[in-house]
Design an enzyme around this catalytic site. Structure first.
Site, PDB file in Angstrom:
ATOM      1  N   LYS A   1      39.455  53.466  35.612  1.00 41.21           N
ATOM      2  CA  LYS A   1      40.022  52.561  36.622  1.00 41.21           C
ATOM      3  C   LYS A   1      41.521  52.782  36.780  1.00 41.21           C
ATOM      4  CE  LYS A   1      38.555  48.411  35.067  1.00 41.21           C
ATOM      5  NZ  LYS A   1      38.244  46.967  35.080  1.00 41.21           N
TER       6      LYS A   1
ATOM      7  N   LYS B   1      43.618  51.969  34.461  1.00 38.73           N
ATOM      8  CA  LYS B   1      44.256  50.817  33.810  1.00 38.73           C
ATOM      9  C   LYS B   1      44.347  51.081  32.312  1.00 38.73           C
ATOM     10  CE  LYS B   1      43.612  46.378  35.321  1.00 38.73           C
ATOM     11  NZ  LYS B   1      42.928  45.116  35.682  1.00 38.73           N
TER      12      LYS B   1
HETATM   13  N1  C2G Z   1      41.734  37.136  38.215  1.00 46.70           N
HETATM   14  C1  C2G Z   1      42.065  35.935  38.859  1.00 46.70           C
HETATM   15  N2  C2G Z   1      43.362  35.561  38.916  1.00 46.70           N
HETATM   16  C2  C2G Z   1      44.335  36.335  38.355  1.00 46.70           C
HETATM   17  C3  C2G Z   1      44.006  37.527  37.692  1.00 46.70           C
HETATM   18  C4  C2G Z   1      42.678  37.918  37.631  1.00 46.70           C
HETATM   19  O1  C2G Z   1      41.178  35.238  39.374  1.00 46.70           O
HETATM   20  N3  C2G Z   1      45.631  35.921  38.451  1.00 46.70           N
HETATM   21  C5  C2G Z   1      40.318  37.531  38.187  1.00 46.70           C
HETATM   22  C6  C2G Z   1      40.068  38.848  38.917  1.00 46.70           C
HETATM   23  O2  C2G Z   1      39.914  38.615  40.315  1.00 46.70           O
HETATM   24  C7  C2G Z   1      38.767  39.325  38.273  1.00 46.70           C
HETATM   25  C8  C2G Z   1      38.890  38.778  36.839  1.00 46.70           C
HETATM   26  O3  C2G Z   1      39.910  37.757  36.853  1.00 46.70           O
HETATM   27  O4  C2G Z   1      37.643  38.710  38.918  1.00 46.70           O
HETATM   28  C9  C2G Z   1      39.281  39.851  35.847  1.00 46.70           C
HETATM   29  O5  C2G Z   1      40.479  40.455  36.303  1.00 46.70           O
HETATM   30  P1  C2G Z   1      40.877  41.891  35.668  1.00 46.70           P
HETATM   31  O6  C2G Z   1      40.775  41.819  34.199  1.00 46.70           O
HETATM   32  O7  C2G Z   1      42.133  42.354  36.329  1.00 46.70           O
HETATM   33  O8  C2G Z   1      39.640  42.776  36.164  1.00 46.70           O
HETATM   34  P2  C2G Z   1      39.676  44.079  37.089  1.00 46.70           P
HETATM   35  O9  C2G Z   1      40.571  45.108  36.513  1.00 46.70           O
HETATM   36  O10 C2G Z   1      39.868  43.594  38.463  1.00 46.70           O
HETATM   37  O11 C2G Z   1      38.179  44.650  36.847  1.00 46.70           O
HETATM   38  O12 C2G Z   1      33.940  46.323  38.049  1.00 46.70           O
HETATM   39  C10 C2G Z   1      34.951  45.382  38.343  1.00 46.70           C
HETATM   40  C11 C2G Z   1      36.189  45.612  37.514  1.00 46.70           C
HETATM   41  O13 C2G Z   1      35.855  45.778  36.153  1.00 46.70           O
HETATM   42  C12 C2G Z   1      37.144  44.451  37.710  1.00 46.70           C
END
Ligand code: C2G
Length: 134
Positions: free
Chosen positions: A44, A46
């Protein structure tokens, strides 16, 4: 028993994540979290401060989370929905539309992302503080 699934890295756990998990759990009776492995995070583009095991342990401490499984690939979602008998797939709305292809298998819902908080912001702030303390 309505079963919900969501996916993410959940690194440097913060209130934005907690609110997402609380709302996801409130959609049903059981919440599965597919947690991105360190290898998948690399795919990803990340990096996470904490290992998959540490992030899993922290998620399991949250009352809204019933089961944590590994997220290894982008392609596993359909298989996960079937294998875990999922009724609702949900993600923050920064992903809106991206997973609509699941809608023949389960309900797909996107929830408002919590503004002004992110793992990156926290890590950068921590870095600034440690630099200032030197
Ligand atoms: N999230 C949120 N508010 C934030 C940060 C994150 O609602 N301020 C939500 C994101 O929208 C996501 C979840 O928390 O639904 C997890 O966020 P991340 O750990 O950043 O996940 P991400 O890298 O977006 O991975 O297959 C899908 C991916 O694995 C998603």
């Amino acid at each position: 028993m309505r079963r919900v699934i969501t996916y993410g890295t959940f690194d440097t756990l913060h209130f934005g994540h907690i609110r997402l998990l609380r709302r996801a759990r409130a959609l049903g009776d059981y919440l599965v979290v597919a947690l991105s492995t360190d290898e998948f995070n690399a795919l990803k583009g990340k990096t996470s401060k904490f290992s998959w095991e540490e992030r899993k342990r922290d998620l399991e401490a949250i009352r809204y989370v019933d089961l944590v499984i590994p997220e290894n690939t982008w392609e596993q979602k359909r298989e996960d929905v079937v294998a875990h008998d999922i009724d609702i797939f949900t993600m923050g709305d920064d992903w809106v539309g991206k997973f609509d292809f699941l809608s023949d298998l389960c309900k797909v819902m996107y929830m408002p992302r919590t503004p002004e908080i992110s793992s990156t912001m926290i890590r950068n702030k921590m870095q600034d503080l440690s630099t200032a303390a030197e």
